[in-house]
Design a protein around this motif. Structure first.
Motif, mmCIF file in Angstrom:
data_model
loop_
_atom_site.group_PDB
_atom_site.id
_atom_site.type_symbol
_atom_site.label_atom_id
_atom_site.label_comp_id
_atom_site.label_asym_id
_atom_site.label_seq_id
_atom_site.Cartn_x
_atom_site.Cartn_y
_atom_site.Cartn_z
ATOM 1 N N GLY A 85 8.061 13.993 6.273
ATOM 2 C CA GLY A 85 7.792 12.703 5.570
ATOM 3 C C GLY A 85 8.036 12.604 4.261
ATOM 4 O O GLY A 85 7.609 13.588 3.734
ATOM 5 N N ASN B 72 8.661 10.903 0.136
ATOM 6 C CA ASN B 72 8.357 9.597 -0.635
ATOM 7 C C ASN B 72 9.718 9.051 -1.369
ATOM 8 O O ASN B 72 9.536 8.354 -2.300
ATOM 9 N N TYR C 4 9.898 5.388 -1.960
ATOM 10 C CA TYR C 4 8.696 4.659 -1.908
ATOM 11 C C TYR C 4 8.190 4.718 -3.219
ATOM 12 O O TYR C 4 6.914 4.589 -3.633
ATOM 13 N N ARG D 149 0.158 3.679 0.933
ATOM 14 C CA ARG D 149 1.382 3.130 1.600
ATOM 15 C C ARG D 149 2.142 4.138 2.356
ATOM 16 O O ARG D 149 2.369 4.003 3.685
ATOM 17 N N ASP E 191 2.458 5.189 6.350
ATOM 18 C CA ASP E 191 3.595 5.165 6.993
ATOM 19 C C ASP E 191 3.830 6.309 7.688
ATOM 20 O O ASP E 191 4.402 6.441 8.743
ATOM 21 N N MET E 192 4.021 7.425 6.735
ATOM 22 C CA MET E 192 4.357 8.689 7.676
ATOM 23 C C MET E 192 3.392 9.199 8.590
ATOM 24 O O MET E 192 4.137 9.615 9.575
ATOM 25 N N LEU F 293 4.379 7.224 11.669
ATOM 26 C CA LEU F 293 5.401 7.477 12.247
ATOM 27 C C LEU F 293 5.554 8.992 12.868
ATOM 28 O O LEU F 293 6.481 9.644 13.033
ATOM 29 N N ARG G 51 10.047 1.984 5.029
ATOM 30 C CA ARG G 51 9.666 2.686 6.366
ATOM 31 C C ARG G 51 10.807 2.456 7.261
ATOM 32 O O ARG G 51 11.182 3.212 8.118
ATOM 33 N N GLU H 18 12.597 5.076 9.796
ATOM 34 C CA GLU H 18 12.438 4.872 11.178
ATOM 35 C C GLU H 18 13.962 5.089 11.725
ATOM 36 O O GLU H 18 14.324 5.457 12.638
#
Length: 277
Positions: free
Chosen positions: A9, A11, A14, A21, A25-26, A29, A261, A265
């Motif tokens: 994951g 950023n 981000y 956040r 999210d990571m 996921l 995100r 994805e």
């Protein structure tokens, strides 16, 4: 076959959202390891304290995440390991030495470096020497902290020193540090007209990190927004025995930062049919 768990994951898209956040999210996921982009206000290397880094580590670990790689911002900012300006070069080296210390606090085993650039009207050899000396100093210091450095080739518009796998192998070989490896970035690779096999032919097991990203061929795009052969890259990485981590370096034109995100994805979904869950 490559495992989906080896995709970090990150950023990279981000920068306009709170760091928590990103972590949420990571974790959501299913990522287990992180590559952190060292940008303000989240992880600005010159301002992040040891205590602040340890707090980041705790926030990640509370979600089942660990930090694998720290990538300080270094291409567009005033950081240049090959600069002919001695003050700027010294500050750049100091920034990376500090980044190595933060890697130790974060529990990150990898610190990502780029070679910098010299003046366009000076001999390349002069800037190459400055870059090699600076990287050698950084890797030596990082080694005392148990940190491995990985050097990434850049596109010609970003650097006039290391633009392909052969130059990358030459730089790493000249420095000769046991804790210095290579990054394979699929966009830089494609722009240079190279393949995964070219990288492994030149560097072998010194390839220790991968930025797996789409492009046209440039752009650092989410998979499906470019034209690069994802399936072929994954097959070649598996065939060449690569066992390290891979990161989606989502820069694009800035729009990924509006819904990061979703972009991550899409990248994960594009890979699912070519990797083992």
């Amino acid at each position: 076959m490559i495992e989906l768990t080896r995709f970090t994951g990150s950023n990279f898209a981000y920068q306009h959202l709170p760091f928590d956040r990103f972590l949420d999210d990571m974790a959501g996921l299913g990522r287990e390891r992180l590559e952190l982009w060292g940008i303000a206000p989240q992880l600005h290397v010159p301002e992040l304290s040891d205590a602040g880094a340890r707090a980041v580590r705790r926030r990640a670990e509370s979600r089942g995440l660990t930090v694998a790689c720290l990538t300080p911002e270094q291409v567009m900012y005033p950081v240049n390991l090959a600069s002919p300006d001695t003050g700027l070069r010294a500050r750049s080296v100091a920034m990376f030495r500090r980044a190595a210390e933060l890697c130790a606090e974060l529990g990150a085993g990898l610190l990502l470096l780029t070679p910098g650039r010299g003046f366009e009207d000076e001999p390349v050899a002069a800037a190459w020497r400055r870059s090699a000396d600076a990287i050698g100093e950084i890797t030596a210091y990082a080694g005392t902290l148990g940190v491995t450095c990985v050097l990434e080739a850049l596109q010609r518009v970003e650097s006039n020193l290391v633009n392909d796998s052969r130059a990358l192998a030459a730089m790493i070989g000249e420095i000769g540090a046991p804790n210095l490896g290579a990054v394979l970035d699929t966009v830089a690779m494609a722009v240079a007209g190279e393949s995964v096999d070219d990288y492994f032919d030149a560097l072998g097991d010194r390839v220790r990190h991968v930025h797996l990203i789409d492009g046209r061929p440039a752009g650092h795009l989410a998979w499906g927004d470019g034209e690069l052969p994802l399936a072929g890259y994954l097959e070649a990485l598996d065939r060449r025995g690569y066992r390290g981590l891979m990161t989606f370096e989502l820069f694009g034109d800035g729009t990924y930062a509006m819904a990061p995100r979703a972009a991550v994805e899409r990248c994960l979904e594009a890979c699912r049919g070519h990797v083992r869950a």
